[in-house]
Design an enzyme around this catalytic site. Structure first.
Site, PDB file in Angstrom:
ATOM      1  N   SER A 152       0.857  -1.181   0.000  1.00 58.64           N
ATOM      2  CA  SER A 152       0.000   0.000   0.000  1.00 58.64           C
ATOM      3  C   SER A 152       0.894   1.233   0.000  1.00 58.64           C
ATOM      4  O   SER A 152       2.104   1.138   0.226  1.00 58.64           O
ATOM      5  CB  SER A 152      -0.878  -0.019   1.260  1.00 58.64           C
ATOM      6  OG  SER A 152      -1.482   1.223   1.513  1.00 58.64           O
ATOM      7  N   TYR A 165      -3.140  -0.832  10.183  1.00 52.14           N
ATOM      8  CA  TYR A 165      -3.003  -1.032   8.739  1.00 52.14           C
ATOM      9  C   TYR A 165      -1.610  -0.582   8.286  1.00 52.14           C
ATOM     10  O   TYR A 165      -0.919  -1.297   7.564  1.00 52.14           O
ATOM     11  CB  TYR A 165      -4.081  -0.244   8.004  1.00 52.14           C
ATOM     12  CG  TYR A 165      -4.065  -0.445   6.501  1.00 52.14           C
ATOM     13  CD1 TYR A 165      -4.689  -1.549   5.938  1.00 52.14           C
ATOM     14  CD2 TYR A 165      -3.440   0.463   5.660  1.00 52.14           C
ATOM     15  CE1 TYR A 165      -4.676  -1.752   4.558  1.00 52.14           C
ATOM     16  CE2 TYR A 165      -3.423   0.272   4.287  1.00 52.14           C
ATOM     17  CZ  TYR A 165      -4.046  -0.831   3.741  1.00 52.14           C
ATOM     18  OH  TYR A 165      -4.022  -1.017   2.377  1.00 52.14           O
TER      19      TYR A 165
END
Length: 260
Positions: A152, A165
């Site tokens: 990401s 995350y």
């Protein structure tokens, strides 16, 4: 014949290969599955539900390929062993693993719950470790393979409302480097694909927030949110023989977002 003369775009083909894609029937996972299917791959989808599966089966049939499905929560006990075993039972081999399944939970730092931290880490990082381990055991015996973990922009940056995350995606990058080093002698390449800001239903709220959307776009030299299809070429490249001398790398597909 020298190596230049031997070069062919067939290096980007994957005919006869078999891949596991966690969460591969919906969201961005469906695009990874479709990209590999169009490149000649048979795909085993591992997911806790069947969302998008019928559409993917139809797509595979139209493109002369085949889909398998195993209903598993990737965090469940022995899930990785079960997923790999089901793939070998159905297709007889395993050449590619795409660790796509993931989750994001948002909250303020002083309101974040311990159980939410653990849930995100379990899915995004721990399950990635276990699946990579089980896949590598098979690939090492068969002469090699490709493991692609999904990162990401938060593999690089902070996320003040999504700390588990961010931690998990930083962890995916580190885990990938460790596996890449350990498995290079087994002819197994391990890399990360790191999507930028992608136009999906999950990002609609961000896109519709004028202030946040303007801020994000100001960081993207390409000037637009990516269509999910813009990830397809990169996933095929990392899965194909064309990338055989690339390992331990995180490849951002971000329109230049990280440049600013």
């Amino acid at each position: 014949m020298d190596l230049v003369e031997q070069f062919s775009t067939d290096l980007f083909r994957l005919d006869g290969k078999v891949a596991i894609i966690t969460g591969g029937a919906s969201g961005l996972g469906q695009y990874y599955s479709k990209a590999l299917i169009k490149s000649g791959v048979k795909v085993m989808v591992a997911s806790f539900d069947e969302k998008g599966l019928d559409e993917l089966k139809k797509f595979a049939n139209e493109n002369g390929s085949e889909i398998g499905f195993i209903n598993r929560d990737v965090t469940a006990k022995n899930a990785a062993k079960d997923i790999v075993a089901a793939t070998i039972e159905k297709f007889g081999q395993l050449d590619i693993l795409i660790n796509n399944a993931g989750i994001q939970i948002r909250n303020k730092w002083d309101e974040f719950k311990d159980e939410d931290w653990q849930k995100v880490i379990d899915i995004n990082l721990t399950a990635t470790y276990h699946l990579a381990h089980e896949a590598a055991l098979v690939m090492a015996k068969s002469g090699g393979g490709k493991i692609i973990n999904i990162g990401s922009m938060q593999s690089y940056r902070a996320g003040k409302f999504i700390f588990p995350y961010t931690a998990s995606k930083h962890g995916v990058m580190g885990l990938t480097k460790a596996y890449a080093d350990a498995l290079a002698s087994e002819n197994i390449q391990v890399n990360v694909l790191a999507p930028g800001y992608i136009d999906t239903p999950m990002t609609k709220a961000l896109q519709e927030d004028n202030e946040r959307n303007t801020e994000i776009l100001s960081h993207i030299p390409a000037g637009h949110w990516a269509d999910p299809s813009e990830l397809m070429g990169a996933i095929v490249f990392l899965a194909s023989p064309a990338s055989n001398y690339i390992t331990g790398v995180t490849l951002p597909v971000d329109g230049g977002y990280l440049l600013r």
